[in-house]
Design an enzyme around this catalytic site. Structure first.
Site, PDB file in Angstrom:
ATOM      1  CG  ASN A  13      -1.723   1.264   1.366  1.00 39.87           C
ATOM      2  OD1 ASN A  13      -1.888   2.011   0.414  1.00 39.87           O
ATOM      3  ND2 ASN A  13      -2.246   1.508   2.561  1.00 39.87           N
ATOM      4  CD1 TRP A  14       3.401   1.183  -3.128  1.00 40.64           C
ATOM      5  CD2 TRP A  14       3.275   2.514  -4.933  1.00 40.64           C
ATOM      6  NE1 TRP A  14       4.073   0.556  -4.155  1.00 40.64           N
ATOM      7  CE2 TRP A  14       4.008   1.343  -5.276  1.00 40.64           C
ATOM      8  CE3 TRP A  14       3.063   3.487  -5.907  1.00 40.64           C
ATOM      9  CZ2 TRP A  14       4.526   1.151  -6.553  1.00 40.64           C
ATOM     10  CZ3 TRP A  14       3.582   3.279  -7.183  1.00 40.64           C
ATOM     11  CH2 TRP A  14       4.308   2.142  -7.496  1.00 40.64           C
ATOM     12  CE  LYS A  15      -0.136   3.364   4.972  1.00 45.07           C
ATOM     13  NZ  LYS A  15      -0.031   3.573   6.417  1.00 45.07           N
ATOM     14  CG  HIS A  98      -5.819   1.978   5.380  1.00 50.69           C
ATOM     15  ND1 HIS A  98      -5.336   2.921   6.264  1.00 50.69           N
ATOM     16  CD2 HIS A  98      -4.804   1.093   5.167  1.00 50.69           C
ATOM     17  CE1 HIS A  98      -4.084   2.625   6.558  1.00 50.69           C
ATOM     18  NE2 HIS A  98      -3.733   1.530   5.913  1.00 50.69           N
ATOM     19  CD  GLU A 100      -2.982   5.756   6.782  1.00 52.42           C
ATOM     20  OE1 GLU A 100      -1.926   5.479   7.370  1.00 52.42           O
ATOM     21  OE2 GLU A 100      -3.108   5.710   5.543  1.00 52.42           O
ATOM     22  CD  GLU A 169      -5.780  -0.891   8.586  1.00 55.18           C
ATOM     23  OE1 GLU A 169      -4.793  -0.600   7.921  1.00 55.18           O
ATOM     24  OE2 GLU A 169      -6.782  -0.172   8.681  1.00 55.18           O
ATOM     25  N   GLY A 175       2.489   3.021  11.089  1.00 55.61           N
ATOM     26  CA  GLY A 175       3.331   4.198  10.956  1.00 55.61           C
ATOM     27  C   GLY A 175       3.930   4.680  12.256  1.00 55.61           C
ATOM     28  CB  SER A 210       5.055  -1.142  11.978  1.00 57.19           C
ATOM     29  OG  SER A 210       4.552   0.176  12.125  1.00 57.19           O
ATOM     30  N   GLY A 231       2.874  -1.159   4.292  1.00 52.05           N
ATOM     31  CA  GLY A 231       2.894   0.271   4.034  1.00 52.05           C
ATOM     32  C   GLY A 231       4.262   0.756   3.592  1.00 52.05           C
ATOM     33  N   GLY A 232       4.972   1.444   4.483  1.00 52.43           N
ATOM     34  CA  GLY A 232       6.222   2.091   4.130  1.00 52.43           C
ATOM     35  C   GLY A 232       7.255   1.180   3.489  1.00 52.43           C
TER      36      GLY A 232
END
Length: 247
Positions: A13-15, A98, A100, A169, A175, A210, A231-232
């Site tokens: 997930n590049w966000k 998600h 967010e 999640e 994050g 994470s 994610g990251g």
């Protein structure tokens, strides 16, 4: 040990990240990833989806979106993108619910359920996200919250619930650098699978929060963890490759 009868996935997930130049190198690396027993997906921002579809054409990597409209029909919904639009450009998966989106855009369980239904209606596979906040976990409400969130989607989809992926999640581990222990992840994943009933035998349940190359193996070793929503680390080709290899 993991159940190998269920599909196993690592989805990036590049966000809100990326650029045309940076994406080119990253997608080229993802295209060449060895996938021993793992399915791989990439969920890019809307504007980069055509680039991702073209770069990954005729590969085994699935392109996904990060959200879609709950409105199935076209119309006066400024800023919205329908499932049909996503499917037309070659998207095959889409993240719904998600944390967010829930936190920053006020998406309720009912909205998330409507989006999952809209995704299926467009021929897309929804990746349904569920998870509790730190306050909810500290109040021993994690299972209650996750079951409520998942229950809304199950009610909307009925028998089609077996066509989704679920991603657990924990919001407090997204994050933040904090990660649920493998045992904590396993407890909630087992609860999710029980909530799914008979569909639990076939629905992949991924962990998101994470996940890094250094902890992926221990998390993925849990019996009810079928992969990860990353994610990251999905923005760094080497890290993403190591996570895929860990599955």
């Amino acid at each position: 040990m993991p159940n190998m009868s269920r599909a196993r996935w690592v989805v990036g997930n590049w966000k809100m990240n990326g650029s045309i130049a940076a994406n080119e190198a990253l997608l080229a690396a993802v295209r060449e990833l060895p996938r021993i027993g793992a399915n791989v997906g990439v969920c890019a921002p809307y504007v980069y989806l055509p680039q991702a579809v073209q770069a990954l054409d005729k590969s085994a990597v699935v392109v996904g979106a990060q959200d879609l409209s709950a409105h199935a029909a076209s119309g006066a919904f400024t800023g919205e993108v329908s499932g049909a639009m996503l499917a037309e450009v070659g998207v095959r998966q889409v993240i719904v619910g998600h944390s967010e989106r829930r936190q920053y855009h006020g998406e309720t369980d009912e909205i998330v359920a409507a989006k999952a239904l809209a995704a299926l209606g467009a021929g897309l596979v929804p990746i349904v996200c569920v998870g509790e906040t730190l306050v909810e976990r500290d109040a021993d409400q994690a299972f209650e919250v996750v079951n409520r969130q998942l229950g809304a989607v199950m009610a909307a989809l009925g028998e089609r619930i077996n066509e989704v992926l679920v991603a657990y999640e924990p919001v407090w581990a997204i994050g933040t650098g904090r990660t649920a222990s493998p045992e904590q992840a396993q407890e909630v994943h087992a609860s999710i699978r029980a909530k799914l009933g008979s569909a639990g035998a076939v629905v992949p349940v991924l962990y998101g929060g994470s996940v890094k190359a250094s902890n992926a193996s221990s998390i993925f070793a849990m019996s009810d963890v079928d992969g990860g929503l990353i994610g990251g680390a999905s923005l760094v080709a080497g890290d993403f490759a190591a996570i895929v290899a860990a599955l």
